[in-house]
Design an enzyme around this catalytic site. Structure first.
Site, PDB file in Angstrom:
ATOM      1  N   ILE A   2       0.840  -1.201   0.000  1.00 51.33           N
ATOM      2  CA  ILE A   2       0.000   0.000   0.000  1.00 51.33           C
ATOM      3  C   ILE A   2       0.876   1.252   0.000  1.00 51.33           C
ATOM      4  CG2 ILE A   2      -1.875  -1.224   1.146  1.00 51.33           C
ATOM      5  CD1 ILE A   2      -1.104   0.177   3.762  1.00 51.33           C
ATOM      6  N   GLY A  54       2.975  -5.779   8.996  1.00 47.83           N
ATOM      7  CA  GLY A  54       3.066  -6.349   7.656  1.00 47.83           C
ATOM      8  C   GLY A  54       4.446  -6.852   7.294  1.00 47.83           C
ATOM      9  N   ALA A  55       5.453  -6.015   7.467  1.00 44.19           N
ATOM     10  CA  ALA A  55       6.806  -6.386   7.048  1.00 44.19           C
ATOM     11  C   ALA A  55       7.302  -7.581   7.846  1.00 44.19           C
ATOM     12  CB  ALA A  55       7.747  -5.193   7.224  1.00 44.19           C
ATOM     13  N   ASN A 115      15.098  -1.940   4.999  1.00 45.55           N
ATOM     14  CA  ASN A 115      15.522  -1.149   3.843  1.00 45.55           C
ATOM     15  C   ASN A 115      15.637   0.298   4.313  1.00 45.55           C
ATOM     16  OD1 ASN A 115      15.355   0.673   1.568  1.00 45.55           O
ATOM     17  ND2 ASN A 115      14.726  -1.067   0.305  1.00 45.55           N
ATOM     18  N   GLU A 138       3.751   3.020  11.588  1.00 41.77           N
ATOM     19  CA  GLU A 138       2.934   3.976  12.341  1.00 41.77           C
ATOM     20  C   GLU A 138       3.739   4.729  13.384  1.00 41.77           C
ATOM     21  OE1 GLU A 138       0.518   0.578  13.287  1.00 41.77           O
ATOM     22  OE2 GLU A 138      -1.274   1.536  12.495  1.00 41.77           O
TER      23      GLU A 138
END
Lengths: 735, 165
Positions: free
Chosen positions: A469, A512-513, A622, A696
């Site tokens: 996203i 997510g990651a 990253n 977040e």
């Protein structure tokens, strides 16, 4: 524990989907063009609510040029009742619309006009006539506080209320106190891509191209809404144009598109208009947060009470947890937190980026600033002095906690000079001030699976139903796979956003990651195991491999992949089980944020001069995409502190500022130089990658750092957010 | 239906269109060039920015019919074959986007902005002491980015504009 080798993970690799995004080739939901041309759906909103439709005249619309059908409660295909099954939870329960003649909230769809073109559908939608017999509605939670209830559960927190120690005694015995109500505004996620769905049926099989954060729960939502098996539903979502929580679940256009496509027997595309989104996509409720804090003479916290009141959309069980950061931030003997909601006849309330912490740190870290000042202690020192050595609420150990490092490095890098006398720094017409706050956000790991497929010519394909996203999923998953299999990143293809791929928890909650990344890591480790075992069968004694072109390189030999893998390739799967990483310890990501603002001494206009954040998010996967996410979070924080406010007309339950001209998000010139620092680290206890969530984290603490800076600049303590110039004007210091 | 002739990315299109069709919907739905995005349809977000006769405009605010004979460049027309526009390369290098939805508009806006610099056109903040990055921030403030890539967008544009100055 073996730490994964790291030659590509952690580097600032360019986004692998970058080329597609800068050339306009990335295919978002509205860009999908199927074989059968899609008809266009246009939403007709209820002009009043709650109530009953007593007249709905669609004849003129039906007869308008190009109109194929007008779908209303009279002709909508059958659905399971809204909210069923009750125990399914908000994302997966039936999202039925156009069920009957009832209207729940202002702006709820009462019809969908389906036409050949958007212009035709939009025109015909204006011809629909509706009359609603309105009942009494509840819109403002604060005016209806007497009807507040304890929600069954909170988003992202184990307990709705907590009570440790004896608050009343500790508070009464405190030498310094803060006792104040803070108000935060309703907000909308306002992703740049509007919620969009293209639905097409092939017999009883439904394919949905949509903007979504979590694919698997969307499948269940369609299944529960339409009463069809999950196996008959396919969701495709390769690119989503921002979510920020608003696309965790499916929303109104999705249901309408599926119903209409069924009714007219051809694909239907529904793109919510920007105006639609303010009623037909979710929002964050306005909150009133009562904070009572007490400290002793030495500036040690004795008592904290945090009582939150918000609105919950009737029939949609979501309550935010602003006291989440309060429970985890400071050592304190007495800590009482409560959350109450008023069920209201308003559009859906749901998660928005950093639910709990975004508005919880905004208020709580402002109150901490007030208490530090009352104690006469520098706010950085006050926080360090109250740093806990175990979770303040539960007494459990922390998995790892590097907040003090963030605070110290932040103070040094920012050039923090301690609290200055409020209103004392001036440069021409500008009042200057600095402020700071801490950032904290729970770190989670969720179940996820991934599939890896290696071909004899040395190409690796990774598939999972994770979404990108804007977070960089495609890129970090490429890096993780490349490292795990020692293969060049340009030989790796990551495919996401398809419900036919292995299931993950998707994008949300900063998990997510870690979750998807761990699954990809495990799948690639399995691939390595399989290759090793085949090599050993061939008589090579090896314990590590790398892939170079179409060959496997081992310490001793170079073996053609084709001798190990047959022509169809080798497919393996991997999964992450969070239970294996549940140490019973409390796991958070941390940060410290420092802001400088200028306030116009005559007009009260507030401009942010600089913002610096130091973050601990474990191992950075990253450097480039992580920095971007943290920076974007900080900018979200600027919005929460100074700009964003969805205003409801409490007479009618309607949001009034339903566009970007009136719902203000930060624009380019609102954002000054931002500094993002990431502590080098590896979070042993979080997941196999050593990373922690950061999607977040950047918001947390950014808003209160700015608000505290506004206080130092002006001496005016504003306890409602966003802080606007009119809040300062009456009390600006005289020059 | 009205007849119209518009050149988009060097290709001339003749079409009969609904007079209500915006330039944005013409590009996206008549020509199926879906790189240009619709973020608000009200000229408030800039996602639909395209370049018309050298000037950037919000294509959602302009009826296609009013562009008869015009030359339009969209994000698909910025590169020359496989050779990316320097801004496209810089956006990747500087990670000047996240979700990518506003990116086509940001790029078209930035490409036209370079032209404004060349022509010496002023902005609301122009003055002898205005820092270069402040000029870029002001001129790019019509292009919203909810992911918050602003600083990197400014870096990318500054890198390209700097080279050209």
């Amino acid at each position: 524990m073996n730490r994964p080798s790291s030659s590509i993970v952690g580097t600032p690799m360019d986004r692998v989907d970058g080329l597609a995004k800068v050339t306009g080739q990335a295919c978002y939901a509205a860009d999908y063009r199927g074989d059968r041309g899609a008809a266009e759906g246009y939403i007709v909103e209820a002009p009043a609510a709650p109530g009953r439709i007593v007249r709905l005249d669609v004849e003129a619309a039906e007869q308008a040029e190009g109109v194929i059908a007008v779908i209303t409660h009279r002709n909508a295909p059958r659905q399971r009742p809204h909210g069923m099954p009750e125990d399914a939870g908000r994302f997966t329960q039936s999202h039925a619309l156009l069920e009957r003649d009832r209207v729940r909230y202002f702006g709820e769809p009462i019809a969908l006009v389906v036409a050949e073109t958007l212009e035709q559908a939009r025109h015909a939608a204006k011809l629909v006539e509706v009359e609603i017999d309105c009942g009494e509605g509840t819109f403002n939670p604060f005016e209806n506080a007497a009807s507040a209830v304890k929600p069954d559960s909170l988003d992202g927190a184990d307990q709705v209320d907590t009570d440790k120690g004896d608050f009343d005694t500790e508070y009464a015995g405190s030498d310094h106190r803060v006792d104040a109500d803070y108000h935060t505004s309703a907000q909308h996620a306002a992703a740049m891509e509007p919620h969009t769905t293209v639905a097409e049926w092939d017999g009883d099989d439904l394919t949905v191209h949509m903007a979504i954060q979590i694919v698997s729960s969307a499948v269940e939502a369609f299944s529960n809404t339409l009463g069809i098996d999950k196996e008959r539903i396919r969701i495709v979502s390769p690119f989503t144009g921002g979510g920020f929580g608003s696309k965790l679940g499916i929303h109104n256009e999705a249901v309408l598109a599926a119903l209409a496509a069924k009714a007219v027997d051809r694909p239907v595309r529904v793109v919510q208009t920007r105006r639609n989104l303010f009623s037909n996509a979710p929002h964050r409720s306005r909150h009133r947060q009562k904070l009572q804090l007490g400290a002793d003479k030495k500036g040690r916290l004795k008592a904290i009470r945090h009582a939150s009141l918000a609105a919950m959309a009737r029939d949609y069980p979501f309550a935010e947890a602003p006291a989440s950061p309060t429970r985890a931030s400071y050592a304190v003997p007495a800590l009482r937190t409560t959350h109450r909601v008023v069920k209201a006849d308003i559009p859906k309330v749901d998660s928005m980026r950093a639910p709990g912490e975004a508005i919880g740190t905004l208020t709580f870290e402002t109150a901490i600033d007030e208490l530090a000042e009352a104690c006469g202690i520098d706010p950085v020192e006050f926080r360090l002095r109250n740093e806990p050595d175990a979770d303040p609420q539960t007494g459990k150990p922390f998995a790892d906690r590097r907040l003090a490092e963030c605070l110290r490095q932040g103070a040094a890098d920012f050039g923090w000079q301690g609290r200055q006398a409020p209103g004392s720094r001036r440069q021409g017409r500008k009042l200057l001030g600095c402020g700071m706050a801490t950032a904290i956000r729970p770190n989670q790991l969720n179940p996820a699976e991934a599939e890896a497929h290696l071909t004899p010519d040395g190409r690796l394909r990774v598939r999972l139903d994770m979404t990108d996203i804007g977070t960089g999923s495609y890129t970090i998953l490429t890096q993780i796979a490349a490292d795990a299999l020692s293969i060049a990143p340009d030989r790796v293809t990551v495919e996401l956003g398809d419900s036919e791929f292995p299931e993950t928890a998707g994008s949300g909650g900063s998990f997510g990651a870690a979750s998807s990344g761990s699954a990809v890591y495990e799948a690639c480790r399995e691939m390595v195991e399989q290759l090793l075992s085949r090599l050993n069968e061939q008589g090579h004694t090896v314990n590590s491999v790398s892939i170079d072109g179409d060959r496997v390189m081992t310490g001793e030999a170079s073996v053609p992949l084709a001798t190990l893998i047959d022509a169809g390739g080798l497919t393996v799967t991997g999964e992450i089980d969070p239970d294996n990483y549940d140490s019973g310890e409390k796991n958070y990501s941390y940060g410290a944020q420092f802001a400088e603002v200028e306030v116009d001494a005559d007009t009260g206009e507030i401009r942010l001069r600089r913002l610096l954040g130091v973050f601990d998010a474990g191992r950075i996967l990253n450097q480039k995409t992580a920095r971007s996410q943290l920076m974007g979070g900080m900018i979200f924080g600027i919005g929460g502190a100074l700009l964003e406010q969805s205003l409801m007309d409490d007479r009618y339950g309607s949001f009034m500022n339903r566009d970007f001209a009136e719902y203000h998000i930060a624009v380019n010139r609102d954002v000054p130089d931002l500094q993002v620092r990431m502590l080098a680290g590896y979070s042993e206890k979080s997941n196999p990658l050593g990373s922690k969530g950061l999607g977040e984290l950047g918001i947390c603490g950014a808003g209160p750092a700015i608000a505290n800076a506004v206080y130092e600049a002006t001496g005016i303590r504003v306890r409602k957010f966003p802080i606007h110039m009119e809040d300062l004007l009456p009390s600006l210091p005289r020059s | 239906m009205k007849a119209i002739k518009i050149t988009v990315n060097g290709r001339t299109h003749e079409a009969g269109i609904d007079s209500r069709r915006t330039l944005l919907d013409f590009i996206r739905d008549t020509l199926n060039l879906t790189g240009t995005k619709k973020g608000c349809d009200h000229g408030q977000c800039g996602a639909c920015t395209v370049i018309v006769n050298g000037r950037r405009i919000n294509s959602c605010l302009s009826l296609a019919l009013s562009h008869d004979g015009d030359e339009v460049t969209t994000v698909e027309g910025l590169a020359e074959g496989d050779e990316l526009h320097p801004l496209q390369r810089a956006f990747i290098d500087h990670d000047a986007f996240q979700c990518g939805f506003c990116t086509p508009g940001q790029l078209c806006s930035a490409a036209a902005l370079l032209g404004e610099f060349r022509e010496g056109l002023p902005s609301a903040v122009s003055g002898s002491h205005t820092p270069f990055v402040e000029e870029i921030r002001e001129r790019m403030s019509g292009n919203l980015c909810r992911c918050g890539a602003y600083n990197h967008i400014v870096d990318a544009i500054a890198a390209v504009a700097g080279e050209k100055r």
